[in-house]
Design an enzyme around this catalytic site. Structure first.
Site, PDB file in Angstrom:
ATOM      1  N   TYR A  73       0.872  -1.185   0.000  1.00 29.53           N
ATOM      2  CA  TYR A  73       0.000   0.000   0.000  1.00 29.53           C
ATOM      3  C   TYR A  73       0.905   1.230   0.000  1.00 29.53           C
ATOM      4  O   TYR A  73       1.581   1.522   0.978  1.00 29.53           O
ATOM      5  CB  TYR A  73      -0.909   0.019   1.226  1.00 29.53           C
ATOM      6  CG  TYR A  73      -1.909  -1.119   1.301  1.00 29.53           C
ATOM      7  CD1 TYR A  73      -2.308  -1.817   0.160  1.00 29.53           C
ATOM      8  CD2 TYR A  73      -2.462  -1.486   2.518  1.00 29.53           C
ATOM      9  CE1 TYR A  73      -3.220  -2.857   0.236  1.00 29.53           C
ATOM     10  CE2 TYR A  73      -3.394  -2.524   2.598  1.00 29.53           C
ATOM     11  CZ  TYR A  73      -3.755  -3.206   1.460  1.00 29.53           C
ATOM     12  OH  TYR A  73      -4.660  -4.236   1.534  1.00 29.53           O
ATOM     13  N   PRO A 224     -15.472  -4.749   3.215  1.00 31.47           N
ATOM     14  CA  PRO A 224     -16.683  -4.955   4.020  1.00 31.47           C
ATOM     15  C   PRO A 224     -17.775  -3.931   3.713  1.00 31.47           C
ATOM     16  O   PRO A 224     -18.955  -4.204   3.919  1.00 31.47           O
ATOM     17  CB  PRO A 224     -16.181  -4.805   5.463  1.00 31.47           C
ATOM     18  CG  PRO A 224     -14.951  -3.951   5.346  1.00 31.47           C
ATOM     19  CD  PRO A 224     -14.319  -4.374   4.048  1.00 31.47           C
TER      20      PRO A 224
HETATM   21  N1  LIG Z   1      -6.521  -8.869   0.995  1.00 32.83           N
HETATM   22  C1  LIG Z   1      -6.880  -8.063   0.024  1.00 32.83           C
HETATM   23  O1  LIG Z   1      -6.760  -8.384  -1.141  1.00 32.83           O
HETATM   24  C2  LIG Z   1      -7.468  -6.723   0.340  1.00 32.83           C
HETATM   25  C3  LIG Z   1      -8.070  -5.966  -0.684  1.00 32.83           C
HETATM   26  C4  LIG Z   1      -8.619  -4.757  -0.344  1.00 32.83           C
HETATM   27  C5  LIG Z   1      -8.580  -4.289   0.936  1.00 32.83           C
HETATM   28  N2  LIG Z   1      -7.979  -5.034   1.928  1.00 32.83           N
HETATM   29  C6  LIG Z   1      -7.967  -4.600   3.324  1.00 32.83           C
HETATM   30  O2  LIG Z   1      -9.303  -4.485   3.726  1.00 32.83           O
HETATM   31  C7  LIG Z   1      -9.525  -3.185   4.278  1.00 32.83           C
HETATM   32  C8  LIG Z   1     -10.944  -2.767   3.997  1.00 32.83           C
HETATM   33  O3  LIG Z   1     -11.162  -2.664   2.618  1.00 32.83           O
HETATM   34  P1  LIG Z   1     -11.296  -1.290   1.844  1.00 32.83           P
HETATM   35  O4  LIG Z   1     -10.755  -0.179   2.676  1.00 32.83           O
HETATM   36  O5  LIG Z   1     -10.719  -1.472   0.489  1.00 32.83           O
HETATM   37  O6  LIG Z   1     -12.843  -1.185   1.608  1.00 32.83           O
HETATM   38  P2  LIG Z   1     -14.103  -0.880   2.562  1.00 32.83           P
HETATM   39  O7  LIG Z   1     -13.688  -0.918   3.998  1.00 32.83           O
HETATM   40  O8  LIG Z   1     -15.175  -1.761   2.095  1.00 32.83           O
HETATM   41  O9  LIG Z   1     -14.507   0.580   2.112  1.00 32.83           O
HETATM   42  C9  LIG Z   1     -13.640   1.643   2.164  1.00 32.83           C
HETATM   43  C10 LIG Z   1     -14.296   2.778   1.393  1.00 32.83           C
HETATM   44  O10 LIG Z   1     -15.491   3.167   2.071  1.00 32.83           O
HETATM   45  C11 LIG Z   1     -15.373   4.520   2.514  1.00 32.83           C
HETATM   46  N3  LIG Z   1     -15.936   4.559   3.856  1.00 32.83           N
HETATM   47  C12 LIG Z   1     -15.416   4.035   4.991  1.00 32.83           C
HETATM   48  N4  LIG Z   1     -16.233   4.237   6.035  1.00 32.83           N
HETATM   49  C13 LIG Z   1     -17.303   4.904   5.545  1.00 32.83           C
HETATM   50  C14 LIG Z   1     -18.486   5.405   6.140  1.00 32.83           C
HETATM   51  N5  LIG Z   1     -18.715   5.242   7.438  1.00 32.83           N
HETATM   52  N6  LIG Z   1     -19.365   6.060   5.342  1.00 32.83           N
HETATM   53  C15 LIG Z   1     -19.136   6.231   4.033  1.00 32.83           C
HETATM   54  N7  LIG Z   1     -18.019   5.766   3.416  1.00 32.83           N
HETATM   55  C16 LIG Z   1     -17.106   5.113   4.156  1.00 32.83           C
HETATM   56  C17 LIG Z   1     -13.920   4.869   2.463  1.00 32.83           C
HETATM   57  O11 LIG Z   1     -13.740   6.217   2.142  1.00 32.83           O
HETATM   58  P3  LIG Z   1     -13.239   7.300   3.231  1.00 32.83           P
HETATM   59  O12 LIG Z   1     -11.747   7.149   3.313  1.00 32.83           O
HETATM   60  O13 LIG Z   1     -13.682   8.592   2.641  1.00 32.83           O
HETATM   61  O14 LIG Z   1     -13.928   6.993   4.511  1.00 32.83           O
HETATM   62  C18 LIG Z   1     -13.426   3.985   1.319  1.00 32.83           C
HETATM   63  O15 LIG Z   1     -13.678   4.600   0.080  1.00 32.83           O
HETATM   64  C19 LIG Z   1      -8.482  -2.313   3.610  1.00 32.83           C
HETATM   65  O16 LIG Z   1      -8.254  -1.126   4.315  1.00 32.83           O
HETATM   66  C20 LIG Z   1      -7.308  -3.244   3.551  1.00 32.83           C
HETATM   67  O17 LIG Z   1      -6.605  -3.224   4.791  1.00 32.83           O
HETATM   68  C21 LIG Z   1      -7.439  -6.246   1.625  1.00 32.83           C
END
Ligand SMILES: NC(=O)c1ccc[n+]([C@@H]2O[C@H](COP(=O)([O-])OP(=O)(O)OC[C@H]3O[C@@H](n4cnc5c(N)ncnc54)[C@H](OP(=O)(O)O)[C@@H]3O)[C@@H](O)[C@H]2O)c1
Length: 305
Positions: A73, A224
């Site tokens: 990242y 999520p």
């Molecule tokens: N193993 C893998 O292949 C893999 C792939 C992807 C991700 N990950 C891990 O999983 C974690 C979670 O996934 P993710 O961050 O990609 O996706 P996510 O948690 O599903 O969603 C994050 C997105 O939602 C927004 N968001 C967060 N809280 C919110 C709220 N309360 N209201 C409205 N929007 C909100 C964020 O923007 P803002 O910043 O504006 O809040 C961001 O755009 C990552 O941080 C990473 O550590 C792992």
């Protein structure tokens, strides 16, 4: 060394606790995913590095003791921010990282899965996080656009098992993998967690989650909240309106209700969203609401990726 966050008050339990199998690692089920702390496209520095530091510090102060990250990242950026914000780390903090990819200058995501590349990635994580050993390292398989792709991961898991024997990794997890790949990996090393794409609208892993729950292995959904395509659904909106909370809070609470081995790592770069997400750990959903929400995956909503 005493830490400014540690033991200032009774421990805060967010969403209950879970102990990773064969380990001394107990985490709150509501954690934090750090991917959003890098710059746009998960590449380069964030627009506001101080804000990223503030999000991490508030997460820890609010009781988060499980952070998901990777040295790819940024690359390196997210781990460096975590180190700046939180090192020396609270004793109870579990930092989970992942290896298996690299980020060339064109910002693409490329496989980096040879034993040499995996070993180098573990050393990158150790250096940038400022650690002597990593709590949990996930081998992240690349898969296809549709998700995990069958195929042997024995060479990669063997490489991580060697790093575990050398004391650089405490526990091993897997990401973006199938049940058969888990079974293969378990012939080589103990696997403590699986991190796959799963949310209210994307439920390919329903049966897998239940199998993992029976084995006591943690299931940590990535995306999520829908990831790069945030969840949208009229059912979700109507349930959240009825409860007077936000759709994202309901999406997280649904995951906590879905299975006891689910650990959450919602990602955000925003303090307001962080607070909102952590508060979802307090939300109880009735059996009737859970049933309504279970209808989302079957509906025609356009929420997945
Ligand atoms: N193993 C893998 O292949 C893999 C792939 C992807 C991700 N990950 C891990 O999983 C974690 C979670 O996934 P993710 O961050 O990609 O996706 P996510 O948690 O599903 O969603 C994050 C997105 O939602 C927004 N968001 C967060 N809280 C919110 C709220 N309360 N209201 C409205 N929007 C909100 C964020 O923007 P803002 O910043 O504006 O809040 C961001 O755009 C990552 O941080 C990473 O550590 C792992």
């Amino acid at each position: 060394m005493t830490h400014r966050y540690a033991h200032t008050a009774a421990p805060i339990i967010l969403g209950g606790q879970f102990t990773l199998p064969g380990s001394k690692l107990t985490v709150n089920r509501m954690g934090y995913g750090a991917m959003q702390l890098a710059g746009p496209g998960v590449y380069g520095p964030p627009r506001d590095p101080d804000a990223a530091v503030a999000v991490l510090r508030e997460a820890i102060a609010a009781g988060v003791n499980h952070i998901d990250t990777s040295d790819f990242y940024g690359p390196h950026v997210t781990n460096q921010i975590i180190r700046k914000a939180l090192h020396p780390y609270p004793a109870e903090l579990v930092i989970v990282t992942k290896v298996g990819a690299r980020r060339p200058a064109d910002k693409s995501w490329q496989r980096a899965i040879s034993p040499e590349e995996l070993t180098a990635a573990v050393h990158d994580n150790l250096r940038n996080l400022g650690l002597d050993a990593l709590d949990i390292v996930n081998y992240r398989a690349m898969g296809s656009v549709h998700g995990p792709k069958e195929g042997s991961i024995a060479e990669q898991v063997t490489a991580l098992a060697e790093l575990q024997r050398a004391g650089l990794i405490r526990h091993i997890g897997l990401s973006n993998i199938t049940a058969d790949q888990l079974a293969e990996a378990q012939t080589i090393a103990e696997i403590v967690c699986v991190q796959n794409n799963y949310n209210l609208a994307h439920r390919d892993d329903d049966a897998f989650i239940d199998d993992l729950a029976r084995s006591g292995i943690a299931y940590v959904p990535f995306f999520p909240l829908g990831g790069f395509t945030p969840l949208q659904s009229s059912i979700l909106s109507s349930v959240s309106d009825g409860l007077g909370v936000t759709p994202m809070q309901v999406a997280l609470a649904w995951l906590l209700h879905r299975a006891p081995n689910i650990l959450l790592i919602p990602g955000t770069s925003s303090l307001a969203h962080l607070r909102e997400n952590l508060a979802a750990a307090e939300l109880t959903l009735s059996a009737q609401l859970l049933e309504e929400l279970n209808g989302i995956a079957a509906s025609t909503m356009t929420a997945t990726h």
